[in-house]
Design a protein around this motif. Sequence first.
Motif, PDB file in Angstrom:
ATOM      1  N   HIS A 174       0.824  -1.208   0.000  1.00  0.00           N
ATOM      2  CA  HIS A 174       0.000   0.000   0.000  1.00  0.00           C
ATOM      3  C   HIS A 174       0.853   1.250   0.000  1.00  0.00           C
ATOM      4  CE1 HIS A 174      -3.369  -2.653   1.518  1.00  0.00           C
ATOM      5  NE2 HIS A 174      -3.786  -2.128   0.386  1.00  0.00           N
TER       6      HIS A 174
ATOM      7  N   ARG B 156       2.128   2.001  -3.293  1.00  0.00           N
ATOM      8  CA  ARG B 156       1.120   2.471  -4.242  1.00  0.00           C
ATOM      9  C   ARG B 156       1.028   3.991  -4.284  1.00  0.00           C
ATOM     10  NH1 ARG B 156      -3.315  -0.937  -5.786  1.00  0.00           N
ATOM     11  NH2 ARG B 156      -2.589  -3.061  -5.458  1.00  0.00           N
TER      12      ARG B 156
ATOM     13  N   THR C 250       1.352   6.162  -7.497  1.00  0.00           N
ATOM     14  CA  THR C 250       0.194   6.842  -8.071  1.00  0.00           C
ATOM     15  C   THR C 250       0.613   8.165  -8.708  1.00  0.00           C
ATOM     16  OG1 THR C 250      -1.162   5.878  -6.348  1.00  0.00           O
ATOM     17  CG2 THR C 250      -2.120   7.711  -7.562  1.00  0.00           C
ATOM     18  N   SER C 251       1.343   9.013  -7.956  1.00  0.00           N
ATOM     19  CA  SER C 251       1.730  10.296  -8.518  1.00  0.00           C
ATOM     20  C   SER C 251       2.712  10.119  -9.670  1.00  0.00           C
ATOM     21  CB  SER C 251       2.299  11.211  -7.430  1.00  0.00           C
ATOM     22  OG  SER C 251       3.104  10.475  -6.556  1.00  0.00           O
TER      23      SER C 251
ATOM     24  N   GLN D  84       2.859   7.543 -11.725  1.00  0.00           N
ATOM     25  CA  GLN D  84       2.114   7.093 -12.897  1.00  0.00           C
ATOM     26  C   GLN D  84       1.328   8.250 -13.521  1.00  0.00           C
ATOM     27  OE1 GLN D  84      -1.247   4.540 -12.327  1.00  0.00           O
ATOM     28  NE2 GLN D  84      -0.607   3.137 -13.955  1.00  0.00           N
ATOM     29  N   MET D  85       0.655   8.990 -12.623  1.00  0.00           N
ATOM     30  CA  MET D  85      -0.140  10.124 -13.105  1.00  0.00           C
ATOM     31  C   MET D  85       0.755  11.087 -13.877  1.00  0.00           C
ATOM     32  SD  MET D  85      -3.443  10.253 -12.278  1.00  0.00           S
ATOM     33  CE  MET D  85      -4.037  11.874 -11.853  1.00  0.00           C
TER      34      MET D  85
ATOM     35  N   TYR E 237       1.880   9.598 -17.254  1.00  0.00           N
ATOM     36  CA  TYR E 237       0.754   9.531 -18.178  1.00  0.00           C
ATOM     37  C   TYR E 237       0.392  10.932 -18.683  1.00  0.00           C
ATOM     38  CZ  TYR E 237      -0.543   4.598 -17.862  1.00  0.00           C
ATOM     39  OH  TYR E 237      -0.562   3.242 -17.984  1.00  0.00           O
TER      40      TYR E 237
ATOM     41  N   GLU F 132       0.459  12.402 -22.418  1.00  0.00           N
ATOM     42  CA  GLU F 132      -0.740  12.934 -23.099  1.00  0.00           C
ATOM     43  C   GLU F 132      -0.398  14.219 -23.855  1.00  0.00           C
ATOM     44  OE1 GLU F 132      -3.597  13.494 -20.009  1.00  0.00           O
ATOM     45  OE2 GLU F 132      -4.242  11.392 -20.003  1.00  0.00           O
TER      46      GLU F 132
ATOM     47  N   ILE G  36       0.254  13.890  -5.120  1.00  0.00           N
ATOM     48  CA  ILE G  36      -0.995  13.393  -5.693  1.00  0.00           C
ATOM     49  C   ILE G  36      -1.934  14.556  -5.973  1.00  0.00           C
ATOM     50  CG2 ILE G  36      -3.072  12.034  -5.141  1.00  0.00           C
ATOM     51  CD1 ILE G  36      -1.244   9.906  -4.049  1.00  0.00           C
TER      52      ILE G  36
ATOM     53  N   ALA H  32      -5.544   4.017  -1.772  1.00  0.00           N
ATOM     54  CA  ALA H  32      -4.585   2.929  -2.006  1.00  0.00           C
ATOM     55  C   ALA H  32      -5.028   1.661  -1.276  1.00  0.00           C
ATOM     56  CB  ALA H  32      -3.202   3.334  -1.537  1.00  0.00           C
TER      57      ALA H  32
ATOM     58  N   GLY I  74      -7.668  -0.247  -1.378  1.00  0.00           N
ATOM     59  CA  GLY I  74      -8.906  -0.574  -2.078  1.00  0.00           C
ATOM     60  C   GLY I  74      -9.383  -1.980  -1.810  1.00  0.00           C
TER      61      GLY I  74
ATOM     62  N   GLU J 260      -9.430   2.914  -7.116  1.00  0.00           N
ATOM     63  CA  GLU J 260      -8.279   2.399  -6.399  1.00  0.00           C
ATOM     64  C   GLU J 260      -7.003   3.000  -6.980  1.00  0.00           C
ATOM     65  OE1 GLU J 260      -6.593  -1.969  -5.051  1.00  0.00           O
ATOM     66  OE2 GLU J 260      -8.382  -1.845  -6.316  1.00  0.00           O
ATOM     67  N   LYS J 261      -6.145   3.476  -6.106  1.00  0.00           N
ATOM     68  CA  LYS J 261      -4.849   3.979  -6.565  1.00  0.00           C
ATOM     69  C   LYS J 261      -3.971   2.789  -6.934  1.00  0.00           C
ATOM     70  CE  LYS J 261      -4.680   8.076  -3.616  1.00  0.00           C
ATOM     71  NZ  LYS J 261      -4.099   8.578  -2.372  1.00  0.00           N
ATOM     72  N   PRO J 262      -3.131   2.839  -7.889  1.00  0.00           N
ATOM     73  CA  PRO J 262      -2.962   4.030  -8.749  1.00  0.00           C
ATOM     74  C   PRO J 262      -4.023   4.087  -9.843  1.00  0.00           C
ATOM     75  CG  PRO J 262      -1.455   2.306  -9.405  1.00  0.00           C
ATOM     76  CD  PRO J 262      -2.212   1.762  -8.252  1.00  0.00           C
ATOM     77  N   VAL J 263      -4.257   5.295 -10.316  1.00  0.00           N
ATOM     78  CA  VAL J 263      -5.247   5.464 -11.398  1.00  0.00           C
ATOM     79  C   VAL J 263      -4.580   6.200 -12.559  1.00  0.00           C
ATOM     80  CG1 VAL J 263      -7.395   5.451 -10.092  1.00  0.00           C
ATOM     81  CG2 VAL J 263      -6.034   7.537 -10.196  1.00  0.00           C
ATOM     82  N   THR J 264      -5.131   6.022 -13.694  1.00  0.00           N
ATOM     83  CA  THR J 264      -4.621   6.774 -14.851  1.00  0.00           C
ATOM     84  C   THR J 264      -5.388   8.093 -14.919  1.00  0.00           C
ATOM     85  OG1 THR J 264      -6.239   5.696 -16.267  1.00  0.00           O
ATOM     86  CG2 THR J 264      -4.049   4.691 -16.138  1.00  0.00           C
ATOM     87  N   PRO J 265      -4.797   9.100 -15.513  1.00  0.00           N
ATOM     88  CA  PRO J 265      -5.495  10.398 -15.622  1.00  0.00           C
ATOM     89  C   PRO J 265      -6.845  10.234 -16.306  1.00  0.00           C
ATOM     90  CG  PRO J 265      -3.215  10.573 -16.355  1.00  0.00           C
ATOM     91  CD  PRO J 265      -3.450   9.129 -16.065  1.00  0.00           C
TER      92      PRO J 265
ATOM     93  N   VAL K  18      -9.581   9.065 -13.960  1.00  0.00           N
ATOM     94  CA  VAL K  18     -10.051  10.116 -13.051  1.00  0.00           C
ATOM     95  C   VAL K  18     -10.990  11.058 -13.795  1.00  0.00           C
ATOM     96  CG1 VAL K  18      -9.337  12.081 -11.624  1.00  0.00           C
ATOM     97  CG2 VAL K  18      -7.946   9.988 -11.680  1.00  0.00           C
TER      98      VAL K  18
END
Lengths: 614, 165
Positions: free
Chosen positions: A393, A396, A400-401, A403-404, A407, A411, B39, B107, B109, B127-132, B135
């Motif tokens: 966890h 993760r 998350t940040s 990956q964001m 991505y 884009e 984030i 996270a 989830g 659930e994290k992680p997510v793609t833009p 969201v």
Amino acid sequence: MKFVFGLRQKLIIGFGGLLVIMTIVGGQSVILLSRLGQSIDVILRENYRSVIASQEMKESISGMDDGAQFSLLGQVDKGHEFEVQNIPRFEKALDIELHNITLSGEGEKVERLRNLYEGYRTEYPKVLDKNRSPAERQAVYFNTLLPLFEQIRNTADEVLQMNQEAMVAASNRAKEIAAQATRRMYLLLFVGAALAVIFVIFMGRSILLPLQTLTQSVRDIEQGHLDLVVQVRSHDELGQLAEAFNAMAARLREFRRGTRVRLMRTQQIVQQALDSLPDAVVLLSSEGQVEMVNRTATALCGLKPGEPVNNSHAPWLPALFKAIREGHPVQPKGYESTIQIFDHGQERFFLPQAIPILDEEKRLMGITIVLADVTRLRKLDELKSGLLSTVSHELRTPLTSLQMAVYLLLEEKVGILAPKQVELLVAAREDIDRLLHIIDNLLDLSRIESGRVRMELQKMMPREIIYQAVDPMRAFFQDHGITLDVDIGAETPGVWADPARIGLVLTNLLSNALKYTPAGGSVRVGAHPEEETVRFSVSDTGVGIPEPYLPRIFDKFFRVPDQTTTGGAGLGLAIAKEIVEAHGGQIECQSREGEGSTFSFTLRRADKPLQKNS
Amino acid sequence: MMASIYEKKPASSKKTGVLGGFTIMMGKRVLIVDDESNIRLTLRICLEREGYQMEEAANGKEALDMVMRRTPDIVLLDLSMPVLGGMEVLKRLREAAAPPPVIILTAYGSVPNAVEAIKLGAVDFLEKPVTPEAVRTAVARVLAEEAQAQDAEDWGVDAVLARQG
């Protein structure tokens, strides 16, 4: 050496005694009978001779008297004839009688008879004398000769009478002797019989009684009463036998004592060995009684030897006993089968293992139950799961940040990227995805392993399961130039499966096949019914797995060395194994290096009744 | 702890979106509640460009204060946060007069968490992680549903149905 009455001597005495009795009785009767015959014979013979003699004397004297009377009547010649005839007869008879005096008083009578006869003999010629006058001769006859004749005849008669009486007396005496002999014989017979009875009793006592005692003692010893001493006091062969028996019993006793001591020592050693174990150990008899318990088990559950299983202090014991009785050994499984025991208020966990003890003929003799203390292991495992989960966890969040950001950059909404920048960011994105995949797998694995994930079993057709996994991957196989076939056996029944998780198993196997099969190869996915299960398989014509690595292929983080492929942390097969086993199935792998691999797993058929734990 | 490692600069507030995929969303106010500044940053950049008006809170308490001051159109809520957690925020929001729709972004989830959040009034659970993209889609969908519901309230269900054709 002391003289002992042996069995032989006893028999000799016994039978000899009877022989002696018989001899005595027989001898006695022979003696009595002969004595009886003898005395009668002697007495009768002597007296009879006297009687005959007396009779002869009487007759001859009468003859002489007749001669005298003839001569008086003038017949002197005739008288002489009688004289010549009768004098030798009388004298012979008298002579016999003189030598045959047997009775008292007989002598005097015979003496008197002789004297009278001598007088008669002297006077007799006077009567026959022709020179004398008839008157003179008559006078002599009537005055002297006749009285003499009468006296002689009477005396002879007396002797006869006397002897006749003696004969009667002898006869009576013989009768008496016979009666006496009969009485004595009776007595002897009685005494003999009595003695014989006594001998028989003695024989019985001295031979049969010890034999009976001995037999009884042997029977007792046979039944295990070794402490018994055979009570035979005789000194004969039987006594010796009894002594030998006692000696044997003593040896047996000693032997048994020795065995018992050894047994007790063995038991003590076993008990101490068991006591020194940290695990709780319980030995059960096949009848369901607690036979042996080690210290740990007593301390934990209060179990004691001799307790019946169904009425013991341990509520978990009957189930284990029952399982073994029904022929299912209880092997330690995951932590879900642990037994919780409170020890001094502290929670402890034990993994039960029950092993049947069988004899040579595979019959149940007892059951060994071992409760392994897994409290620490369980804590460590919980810690590990917790750690794994926390780390996953916590990873993760930064991912998350990351990956964001990647991505968003790709884009190109934030700004236009140069081609090199795009290339770099794509690489970053790939590895972020991989990292996420690894984290997901780790999390899945720790969840399944800890048993926190329950399989949601439902009836599914193998076709459904296979196509759900195969269809999304067809494009990848096509891209790699690998043929993908599906082969589902006819009449393959439905199975019990958790759709999502079994899908994951097949996907993992398929992606492995994809990874390790070169272009131009083929992969075949199949499902075929077996007795209780349906076997799913994924076969490839890939690089295969070298023999030495096959046993470790399902281990966590294991990857065959030198097989360079991208991606994966070596968790895919470990997860597949956990999922299949959580379904109650088995997974296996067959492979030849350079030829390909076949992974297969089983799922329970849905057309068969579900057995026990799912 | 981890928050401090990743903390960089305080989030710049209130940037107006230029152009968004849905013109209808223009100017809609989105409140991001997360203790991770990175984030918050990536989410802000992700949604800003769609034309939303972004607001940020670093924990549940801040978020509730901001909601009290001016209710946002939608809230993106993290569950595990210092001071006040996401679940607690959900509970407090239910007490508000007109609670905004909440999308949970976490996270942790797990299914039980998701069920509890939905029970407490969350409209979506990511659930994290997510793609833009995920969201953006979730926010847009929730806002569209909200708008529909608002219309239904304003015009009646029949009118909405009629408008949908």
